[in-house]
Design an enzyme around this catalytic site. Structure first.
Site, PDB file in Angstrom:
ATOM      1  N   GLN A 167      -4.453  -5.009   7.100  1.00  0.00           N
ATOM      2  CA  GLN A 167      -5.658  -5.946   6.447  1.00  0.00           C
ATOM      3  C   GLN A 167      -5.308  -7.697   7.187  1.00  0.00           C
ATOM      4  O   GLN A 167      -6.267  -8.314   6.751  1.00  0.00           O
ATOM      5  CB  GLN A 167      -5.376  -6.266   5.011  1.00  0.00           C
ATOM      6  N   ASP A 196       3.322  -4.461   8.065  1.00  0.00           N
ATOM      7  CA  ASP A 196       1.916  -3.699   7.881  1.00  0.00           C
ATOM      8  C   ASP A 196       0.701  -4.816   7.972  1.00  0.00           C
ATOM      9  O   ASP A 196       0.537  -5.532   7.334  1.00  0.00           O
ATOM     10  CB  ASP A 196       1.632  -3.051   6.607  1.00  0.00           C
ATOM     11  N   CYS A 228      -4.844   2.433  -3.739  1.00  0.00           N
ATOM     12  CA  CYS A 228      -3.697   2.988  -3.103  1.00  0.00           C
ATOM     13  C   CYS A 228      -2.642   2.090  -3.127  1.00  0.00           C
ATOM     14  O   CYS A 228      -1.711   1.784  -2.233  1.00  0.00           O
ATOM     15  CB  CYS A 228      -3.936   3.451  -1.603  1.00  0.00           C
ATOM     16  N   HIS A 267       0.911  -1.141  -0.128  1.00  0.00           N
ATOM     17  CA  HIS A 267      -0.010  -0.045  -0.088  1.00  0.00           C
ATOM     18  C   HIS A 267       0.963   1.315  -0.044  1.00  0.00           C
ATOM     19  O   HIS A 267       2.037   1.269   0.579  1.00  0.00           O
ATOM     20  CB  HIS A 267      -0.933  -0.068   1.301  1.00  0.00           C
ATOM     21  N   LYS A 275     -10.455  -0.627  10.655  1.00  0.00           N
ATOM     22  CA  LYS A 275     -10.484  -1.916   9.784  1.00  0.00           C
ATOM     23  C   LYS A 275     -10.961  -3.307  10.617  1.00  0.00           C
ATOM     24  O   LYS A 275     -11.013  -4.247  10.198  1.00  0.00           O
ATOM     25  CB  LYS A 275      -9.135  -2.176   9.102  1.00  0.00           C
TER      26      LYS A 275
HETATM   27  N1  C6P Z   1      -6.472   0.483   2.988  1.00  0.00           N
HETATM   28  C1  C6P Z   1      -8.285   0.281   1.364  1.00  0.00           C
HETATM   29  O1  C6P Z   1      -9.137   0.510   1.104  1.00  0.00           O
HETATM   30  P1  C6P Z   1      -5.038   3.901   7.307  1.00  0.00           P
HETATM   31  O2  C6P Z   1      -5.697   4.697   6.044  1.00  0.00           O
HETATM   32  O3  C6P Z   1      -3.859   4.664   7.886  1.00  0.00           O
HETATM   33  O4  C6P Z   1      -5.967   3.389   8.230  1.00  0.00           O
HETATM   34  O5  C6P Z   1      -4.573   2.513   6.650  1.00  0.00           O
HETATM   35  C2  C6P Z   1      -3.561   2.874   5.338  1.00  0.00           C
HETATM   36  C3  C6P Z   1      -3.250   1.290   5.162  1.00  0.00           C
HETATM   37  C4  C6P Z   1      -1.864   0.465   5.038  1.00  0.00           C
HETATM   38  N2  C6P Z   1      -1.661  -0.712   4.765  1.00  0.00           N
HETATM   39  C5  C6P Z   1      -2.684  -1.425   4.200  1.00  0.00           C
HETATM   40  C6  C6P Z   1      -2.410  -2.670   3.916  1.00  0.00           C
HETATM   41  C7  C6P Z   1      -3.878  -0.804   4.006  1.00  0.00           C
HETATM   42  O6  C6P Z   1      -4.818  -1.404   3.346  1.00  0.00           O
HETATM   43  C8  C6P Z   1      -4.172   0.545   4.270  1.00  0.00           C
HETATM   44  C9  C6P Z   1      -5.503   1.102   4.102  1.00  0.00           C
HETATM   45  C10 C6P Z   1      -7.814   0.892   2.673  1.00  0.00           C
HETATM   46  O7  C6P Z   1      -7.392  -0.805   1.228  1.00  0.00           O
HETATM   47  C11 C6P Z   1      -7.984   2.451   2.357  1.00  0.00           C
HETATM   48  S1  C6P Z   1      -6.807   2.971   1.205  1.00  0.00           S
END
Ligand code: C6P
Length: 423
Positions: free
Chosen positions: A220, A217, A381, A140, A243
């Protein structure tokens, strides 16, 4: 159609069977009663942000109605009660990911801030020109851009571990990238765009053998599976509350205590200091050193409630339910003419990306919305990943613990209509 009402699975400890009644679980989520454009909501966008159970909403409301005050500052009763609730939430998160100490749990805004924190503190202090870090093609933007900012500042070298066309992480190719200059490996645990589960144990072991630290990370991964910091022996682990059925504006950076102790502050301000004079300031020990200013108090309490909620449902029961959804969705979508599933890794979390011949992903998303179905369309993203796959965008159905086999049927039936419209 497959039956979806109730299923059994071993619980986290593997001791006895627990039942997972998805229709009962859905009662916990008030928003699932909504209708969208006259149709029942089919929410398949949990990877972007998951819906919140009443337990989380209530915990936040009760906190605001009964114990709310600023934390770590007041001698008065409310401030002490709020501090106790905030620190109890930290302990809940410690237990949730089996960290060795609550001091290893830093509350920040979310995964994005987590990774920026590590780049700005650990990265700035310990990485210098020519040092190497390894990312992967699955990342991401949150796990790419902070490292590029550091690259501009310090002249570090970014290497990228490859995947195959199905989205599998290629472990031998990754191992070849490790060198005596590798300082850090920063890899996703689960790909947000494809659902690939990466071989994190092998990645961590190989990186450690090469003398590198590892940041995962886990954004997910945490909603879909139990994670154990001590068993993984990972150095940093990043995830967002929203999430995992918790609130927005709160997330956790896990860091090994001995590593955090060597890292300088991230932001300066109240609460992270021991003493301040105009000549010099000294700083608290972690985690408080990294939590400048008034934290997201109510959100942390809500996140603690989300951890309790997932634990009470049973992490293995949730995983088994979602794996059944994934298998059924993969089967039904594969059978649709003109549709291609993107990402067929051997191990996946419940995320299904797909493209349809002659139809833009955004059009798929818009037409599905008319049927009350929420999916995400775009590059998720993860632009470098899309480029690697030769795609501009995909549509993505991401499943949560409240989804049913009927939701999968609704998606497949609506996709047939999309196909007919564009035929
Ligand atoms: N992915 C998706 O629709 P934040 O925005 O800080 O809570 O998370 C960022 C982020 C970082 N790593 C991974 C693997 C992610 O999936 C995400 C966020 C969302 O897939 C919004 S772009």
């Amino acid at each position: 159609m497959l039956a979806s009402t109730s299923r059994t699975a071993m619980n986290d400890e593997g001791r006895h069977s627990v039942s997972f009644d998805v229709h009962r679980v859905r009662e916990d989520f008030p928003i699932l009663k909504r209708r969208i454009r006259g149709r029942p909501l089919v929410y398949l966008d949990s990877a972007a942000s998951a819906q919140k159970p009443k337990a989380v909403l209530d915990a936040m409301q009760v906190a605001q109605e009964t114990i709310y005050a600023n934390v770590h500052r007041g001698v008065h009763t409310l401030s002490q009660e709020a501090t106790d609730a905030f620190e109890a939430a930290r302990e809940k998160l410690r237990a949730f990911i089996n960290a060795a100490s609550a001091d290893e749990i830093i509350f920040v805004r979310g995964a994005t801030e987590d990774i920026n924190l590590v780049a700005a503190t650990y990265g700035r202090k310990f990485l210098s020109a020519g040092d190497e870090i390894i990312l992967s093609e699955l990342e991401h933007h949150s796990n790419i851009v902070p490292w590029q900012l550091l690259q501009t500042e310090k002249g570090i070298v970014i290497k990228v571990a490859p995947i195959d066309d199905d989205g599998n992480f290629l472990l031998p190719a990754f191992e070849k990238l490790l060198s005596p200059r590798t300082r850090l490996v920063a890899i996703t645990h689960v790909s947000n765009a494809l659902g690939t589960v990466t071989p994190v144990r092998a990645i961590i072991e190989a990186a450690h053998r090469a003398g590198a630290k590892v940041l995962l990370d886990g954004c997910q991964a945490v909603p879909h599976m139990a994670v154990d910091m001590q068993a993984l022996d990972v150095d940093f682990y990043a995830f967002s509350g929203h999430k995992m059925y918790g609130p927005t504006g709160i997330g956790v950076l896990y860091g090994k205590k001995e590593l955090l102790a060597t890292m300088p502050p991230y932001q300066g301000g109240g609460e992270m200091i021991s003493t301040v004079t105009f000549a010099k300031s000294t700083f608290k020990e972690p985690p408080h050193r990294f939590e400048a200013g008034t934290p997201a108090i109510v959100e942390a309490i809500g996140l603690g409630a989300a951890a309790d909620y997932l634990t009470a449902l049973g992490r293995e029961a949730v995983r088994a339910h979602e794996q059944a959804l994934l298998a059924y969705a993969s089967q039904r979508l594969s059978a649709l003419p003109g549709l291609q599933i993107v990402g067929r890794a051997a191990e996946k979390a419940a995320i299904v990306s797909f493209v349809m011949e002659g139809v833009h992903a955004h059009d798929i998303g818009t037409i599905l919305d008319r049927a009350g179905i929420a999916v995400r369309a775009g590059h998720h993203c993860a632009q470098p990943l899309m480029e690697r796959l030769g795609l501009a965008a995909t549509a993505r159905a991401s499943f949560g613990l409240y989804n049913t086999m009927e939701d999968v049927d609704a998606l497949a039936d609506a996709l047939k209509i999309v196909r007919e419209i564009f035929a």
